[in-house]
Scaffold this motif. Structure first.
Motif, PDB file in Angstrom:
ATOM      1  N   LEU A 111       0.908  -0.672   0.591  1.00  0.00           N
ATOM      2  CA  LEU A 111       0.247  -0.274   0.372  1.00  0.00           C
ATOM      3  C   LEU A 111       0.382   1.538  -0.249  1.00  0.00           C
ATOM      4  O   LEU A 111       0.408   2.688  -0.490  1.00  0.00           O
ATOM      5  N   PHE A 112       1.749   1.215   0.859  1.00  0.00           N
ATOM      6  CA  PHE A 112       3.049   2.033   0.820  1.00  0.00           C
ATOM      7  C   PHE A 112       3.528   2.934  -0.704  1.00  0.00           C
ATOM      8  O   PHE A 112       3.652   4.119  -1.469  1.00  0.00           O
ATOM      9  N   LEU A 113       3.780   1.330  -1.623  1.00  0.00           N
ATOM     10  CA  LEU A 113       4.044   1.965  -2.666  1.00  0.00           C
ATOM     11  C   LEU A 113       3.126   1.790  -3.442  1.00  0.00           C
ATOM     12  O   LEU A 113       3.789   3.334  -4.297  1.00  0.00           O
ATOM     13  N   ALA A 114       1.740   1.724  -3.729  1.00  0.00           N
ATOM     14  CA  ALA A 114       1.037   2.043  -3.976  1.00  0.00           C
ATOM     15  C   ALA A 114       0.203   4.021  -3.956  1.00  0.00           C
ATOM     16  O   ALA A 114       0.090   3.526  -5.360  1.00  0.00           O
ATOM     17  N   GLU A 115       0.555   3.853  -2.379  1.00  0.00           N
ATOM     18  CA  GLU A 115       0.716   5.631  -2.857  1.00  0.00           C
ATOM     19  C   GLU A 115       1.012   6.300  -3.953  1.00  0.00           C
ATOM     20  O   GLU A 115       0.761   7.467  -4.192  1.00  0.00           O
ATOM     21  N   LYS A 116       2.280   5.914  -4.194  1.00  0.00           N
ATOM     22  CA  LYS A 116       3.120   6.349  -5.295  1.00  0.00           C
ATOM     23  C   LYS A 116       2.209   6.254  -6.552  1.00  0.00           C
ATOM     24  O   LYS A 116       3.132   6.597  -7.882  1.00  0.00           O
ATOM     25  N   ALA A 117       2.320   5.391  -6.982  1.00  0.00           N
ATOM     26  CA  ALA A 117       1.607   5.141  -8.081  1.00  0.00           C
ATOM     27  C   ALA A 117       0.232   5.661  -8.582  1.00  0.00           C
ATOM     28  O   ALA A 117      -0.049   5.171 -10.586  1.00  0.00           O
ATOM     29  N   GLY A 118       0.064   6.496  -8.695  1.00  0.00           N
ATOM     30  CA  GLY A 118      -0.531   7.330  -9.292  1.00  0.00           C
ATOM     31  C   GLY A 118      -2.440   6.652  -9.655  1.00  0.00           C
ATOM     32  O   GLY A 118      -2.882   7.044 -10.745  1.00  0.00           O
ATOM     33  N   LEU A 119      -2.653   6.204  -8.671  1.00  0.00           N
ATOM     34  CA  LEU A 119      -3.993   5.462  -9.021  1.00  0.00           C
ATOM     35  C   LEU A 119      -5.473   6.408  -8.925  1.00  0.00           C
ATOM     36  O   LEU A 119      -5.975   5.514  -8.736  1.00  0.00           O
ATOM     37  N   GLU A 120      -5.394   7.452  -7.921  1.00  0.00           N
ATOM     38  CA  GLU A 120      -6.630   8.284  -8.475  1.00  0.00           C
ATOM     39  C   GLU A 120      -7.549   8.428  -9.725  1.00  0.00           C
ATOM     40  O   GLU A 120      -6.761   7.917 -10.605  1.00  0.00           O
ATOM     41  N   GLY A 121      -8.546   8.260  -8.907  1.00  0.00           N
ATOM     42  CA  GLY A 121      -9.950   8.193  -9.796  1.00  0.00           C
ATOM     43  C   GLY A 121      -9.954   6.417 -10.716  1.00  0.00           C
ATOM     44  O   GLY A 121     -11.105   5.895 -11.623  1.00  0.00           O
ATOM     45  N   LYS A 122      -9.335   5.778 -10.596  1.00  0.00           N
ATOM     46  CA  LYS A 122      -9.217   4.695 -10.841  1.00  0.00           C
ATOM     47  C   LYS A 122     -10.349   3.616 -10.347  1.00  0.00           C
ATOM     48  O   LYS A 122     -10.570   4.255  -9.147  1.00  0.00           O
ATOM     49  N   VAL A 123     -11.299   2.921 -10.864  1.00  0.00           N
ATOM     50  CA  VAL A 123     -12.006   1.955 -10.145  1.00  0.00           C
ATOM     51  C   VAL A 123     -10.759   1.076  -9.362  1.00  0.00           C
ATOM     52  O   VAL A 123     -10.249   0.066  -9.550  1.00  0.00           O
ATOM     53  N   GLY A 124     -11.708   0.880  -7.601  1.00  0.00           N
ATOM     54  CA  GLY A 124     -11.173   0.089  -6.898  1.00  0.00           C
ATOM     55  C   GLY A 124     -11.987  -1.284  -6.116  1.00  0.00           C
ATOM     56  O   GLY A 124     -12.847  -0.730  -6.068  1.00  0.00           O
ATOM     57  N   GLY A 125     -11.049  -2.018  -5.503  1.00  0.00           N
ATOM     58  CA  GLY A 125     -12.023  -3.058  -4.272  1.00  0.00           C
ATOM     59  C   GLY A 125     -11.676  -3.635  -3.164  1.00  0.00           C
ATOM     60  O   GLY A 125      -9.563  -3.588  -4.243  1.00  0.00           O
ATOM     61  N   ALA A 126     -11.402  -4.218  -2.624  1.00  0.00           N
ATOM     62  CA  ALA A 126     -10.577  -4.770  -1.498  1.00  0.00           C
ATOM     63  C   ALA A 126     -11.493  -5.776  -0.819  1.00  0.00           C
ATOM     64  O   ALA A 126     -12.721  -5.699  -0.577  1.00  0.00           O
TER      65      ALA A 126
END
Length: 145
Positions: free
Chosen positions: A72-87
Motif C-alpha cells: 500500500l505504501f508502494l501503491a501510494e506512489k503509483a498514481g491510482l487516483e480515479g481508478k476503480v477499486g475494491g478490497a
C-alpha cells in the motif's frame, strides 16, 4: 476491453481462492482480470496499465498482512487516483483488513471505489463463491459507468 489487477496476500491460500473468484466475476462481465500474488509486486510500475485494482489480504491479529501494508505504501506512489477499486479478505474471527485496505484506497489514493469491501470467512461457506463472483461483477460494472 477494461483490465483489472487483483492482488492478494495470503498465508493459508483462502485469500487467493477469493481473489480467483473475484476475477471470475470480472471476466463473466466481459473485462480482463489478472490475478497476482503480492510477492510479485516489486515497484509501482507493476500497478500501472490497469483500469481497476482490487487488493485483498487476510486478517491476522486484527490487521492486514505486513506485505499488504508494504504494498500500500508502494501503491501510494503509483498514481491510482480515479481508478476503480475494491478490497477483500478472508478472516477468522475479526476481519478488519479489507476495511482498512478499502479506506486507504478511497481516502488516501482517491480511487473510485465500489460500494464496500468484501469480507468472507471462506469462499466455500455460506454462499461465499457467489458473493465473491458478484463482487467481481460489481467492479466490472463500475468500470462501465
Amino acid at each position: 476491453m477494461p483490465k483489472v489487477l487483483v492482488v492478494y496476500a495470503t498465508r493459508t491460500g483462502e485469500t487467493q481462492s477469493i481473489a480467483d473468484l473475484v476475477a471470475e466475476g470480472i471476466r463473466f462481465s466481459g473485462a480482463e482480470a489478472v490475478v497476482t500474488n503480492i510477492n510479485d509486486i516489486k515497484t509501482e510500475a507493476d500497478l500501472q496499465g490497469y483500469d481497476g485494482l482490487v487488493f485483498g489480504s487476510a486478517t491476522y491479529h486484527g490487521d492486514m498482512m505486513q506485505k499488504m501494508k508494504t504494498m500500500l505504501f508502494l501503491a501510494e506512489k503509483a498514481g491510482l487516483e480515479g481508478k476503480v477499486g475494491g478490497a477483500f479478505g478472508a478472516f477468522g474471527w475479526s476481519g478488519e483488513a479489507p476495511d482498512r485496505i478499502f479506506d486507504t484506497m478511497k481516502n488516501i489514493f482517491k480511487m473510485d471505489m465500489v460500494s464496500a469491501p468484501l469480507r468472507l470467512k471462506s469462499s466455500m461457506l455460506g454462499g461465499g463463491t457467489k458473493m465473491a463472483q458478484d463482487y467481481g461483477r460489481e467492479i466490472a460494472a463500475k468500470l462501465g459507468e
